[in-house]
Design a protein around this motif. Sequence first.
Motif, PDB file in Angstrom:
ATOM      1  N   CYS A  38      -2.950  36.979  41.108  1.00 31.40           N
ATOM      2  CA  CYS A  38      -2.487  37.747  39.725  1.00 31.40           C
ATOM      3  C   CYS A  38      -3.570  38.210  39.017  1.00 31.40           C
ATOM      4  O   CYS A  38      -4.405  36.932  38.253  1.00 31.40           O
ATOM      5  CB  CYS A  38      -1.347  37.142  38.914  1.00 31.40           C
ATOM      6  SG  CYS A  38       0.162  37.054  40.187  1.00 31.40           S
ATOM      7  N   ALA A  47       3.385  43.512  37.535  1.00 29.90           N
ATOM      8  CA  ALA A  47       4.297  43.062  38.411  1.00 29.90           C
ATOM      9  C   ALA A  47       4.798  44.090  39.670  1.00 29.90           C
ATOM     10  O   ALA A  47       4.737  43.916  40.842  1.00 29.90           O
ATOM     11  CB  ALA A  47       5.744  42.674  37.713  1.00 29.90           C
ATOM     12  N   ILE A 112       1.388  33.916  45.989  1.00 28.79           N
ATOM     13  CA  ILE A 112       1.146  34.575  44.726  1.00 28.79           C
ATOM     14  C   ILE A 112       0.983  33.511  43.831  1.00 28.79           C
ATOM     15  O   ILE A 112       1.571  32.693  43.188  1.00 28.79           O
ATOM     16  CB  ILE A 112       2.515  35.338  44.339  1.00 28.79           C
ATOM     17  CG1 ILE A 112       2.914  36.290  45.225  1.00 28.79           C
ATOM     18  CG2 ILE A 112       2.051  36.225  42.921  1.00 28.79           C
ATOM     19  CD1 ILE A 112       4.012  37.127  45.201  1.00 28.79           C
ATOM     20  N   VAL A 115       1.357  33.863  38.382  1.00 33.15           N
ATOM     21  CA  VAL A 115       2.471  34.654  37.743  1.00 33.15           C
ATOM     22  C   VAL A 115       2.118  35.235  36.383  1.00 33.15           C
ATOM     23  O   VAL A 115       2.322  36.532  36.024  1.00 33.15           O
ATOM     24  CB  VAL A 115       3.681  34.626  38.202  1.00 33.15           C
ATOM     25  CG1 VAL A 115       4.646  35.298  37.576  1.00 33.15           C
ATOM     26  CG2 VAL A 115       3.826  34.584  39.717  1.00 33.15           C
ATOM     27  N   ARG A 124       8.162  41.317  35.268  1.00 33.66           N
ATOM     28  CA  ARG A 124       7.501  39.872  35.290  1.00 33.66           C
ATOM     29  C   ARG A 124       8.643  38.808  34.560  1.00 33.66           C
ATOM     30  O   ARG A 124       8.716  37.959  35.265  1.00 33.66           O
ATOM     31  CB  ARG A 124       6.359  39.760  34.834  1.00 33.66           C
ATOM     32  CG  ARG A 124       5.374  38.444  34.753  1.00 33.66           C
ATOM     33  CD  ARG A 124       4.438  38.244  33.676  1.00 33.66           C
ATOM     34  NE  ARG A 124       5.221  37.869  32.738  1.00 33.66           N
ATOM     35  CZ  ARG A 124       4.465  37.277  31.519  1.00 33.66           C
ATOM     36  NH1 ARG A 124       3.280  37.119  31.381  1.00 33.66           N
ATOM     37  NH2 ARG A 124       5.198  36.812  30.327  1.00 33.66           N
ATOM     38  N   MET A 127      11.474  38.374  36.690  1.00 34.33           N
ATOM     39  CA  MET A 127      11.121  38.369  38.191  1.00 34.33           C
ATOM     40  C   MET A 127      11.757  39.276  38.993  1.00 34.33           C
ATOM     41  O   MET A 127      12.196  38.890  40.318  1.00 34.33           O
ATOM     42  CB  MET A 127      11.544  36.550  38.698  1.00 34.33           C
ATOM     43  CG  MET A 127      10.585  35.541  37.871  1.00 34.33           C
ATOM     44  SD  MET A 127       8.915  35.711  37.942  1.00 34.33           S
ATOM     45  CE  MET A 127       8.660  35.071  39.473  1.00 34.33           C
ATOM     46  N   PHE A 142       4.813  31.081  44.995  1.00 31.93           N
ATOM     47  CA  PHE A 142       4.109  31.338  43.695  1.00 31.93           C
ATOM     48  C   PHE A 142       3.845  30.223  42.791  1.00 31.93           C
ATOM     49  O   PHE A 142       4.527  29.395  42.890  1.00 31.93           O
ATOM     50  CB  PHE A 142       4.734  32.618  43.144  1.00 31.93           C
ATOM     51  CG  PHE A 142       6.049  32.252  42.570  1.00 31.93           C
ATOM     52  CD1 PHE A 142       6.345  31.716  41.163  1.00 31.93           C
ATOM     53  CD2 PHE A 142       7.316  32.502  42.985  1.00 31.93           C
ATOM     54  CE1 PHE A 142       7.537  31.523  40.591  1.00 31.93           C
ATOM     55  CE2 PHE A 142       8.609  32.304  42.773  1.00 31.93           C
ATOM     56  CZ  PHE A 142       8.461  31.777  41.406  1.00 31.93           C
ATOM     57  N   CYS A 144       2.587  29.296  38.526  1.00 30.33           N
ATOM     58  CA  CYS A 144       2.816  29.761  37.178  1.00 30.33           C
ATOM     59  C   CYS A 144       2.474  28.252  36.558  1.00 30.33           C
ATOM     60  O   CYS A 144       2.548  27.349  36.869  1.00 30.33           O
ATOM     61  CB  CYS A 144       3.934  30.237  36.847  1.00 30.33           C
ATOM     62  SG  CYS A 144       5.485  29.398  37.133  1.00 30.33           S
TER      63      CYS A 144
END
Length: 206
Positions: A38, A47, A112, A115, A124, A127, A142, A144
């Motif tokens: 990202c 997103a 991913i 995020v 975003r 989600m 993902f 984050c």
Amino acid sequence: GLSYLALKGKAGSGKSMLMSRLAMALEERDMIAKPIFCGSTDLCSDAMGIVQYMVYLVEELLGKTHFSDLISEEEAKKSGKRFGKKEWRDRLAAVMKEYAEKAENPKLFFVIDGVEQLAADEERDLMRFIPDMKLRKVKIIFSCLDSFPLFGKKYKILNIVSLNENERMQVVEGILESERRSLAAPVILEMISRDASADPMYLSLL
């Protein structure tokens, strides 16, 4: 089971390193891993850009005409027709489902990373860009920051914590092996004895 796995951790806790190694490990097991970083390109800066990229990747695997090519720029100007957020989300859900239903296809993982680095918007923050569906052959992993809130879906969450001494040694050995380098044992012991070495990012920079 759940199609979503979230890795959460503080900045510099080694999430990106772990995601990269996870993608490589999946490929080594004859699965398909599609890493997405990202914020690394304009396409991956928000997103919906991620959605469009995921659609493109699955279409490539299926050998399908790309969604973005179904209507030309000239036709779009004349008709005013545009593909909006809903159309792109629906397309992603459709191609993911089509991929999952083909028995010969290997498991597909979207990996991913970061995020929270996407532009802040409802797609975003809620989600929405991740399809709300369970597919045996398509999974989304993902990462984050630990402070990033997760809404809207049921996730399996793994929290990345600081490394203990044995884990620090494993990280150092793994980095040295990947770089085809070596260090004397006293040097390695000095490195992992420092408080900062609990952070995998610190070790990778050394």
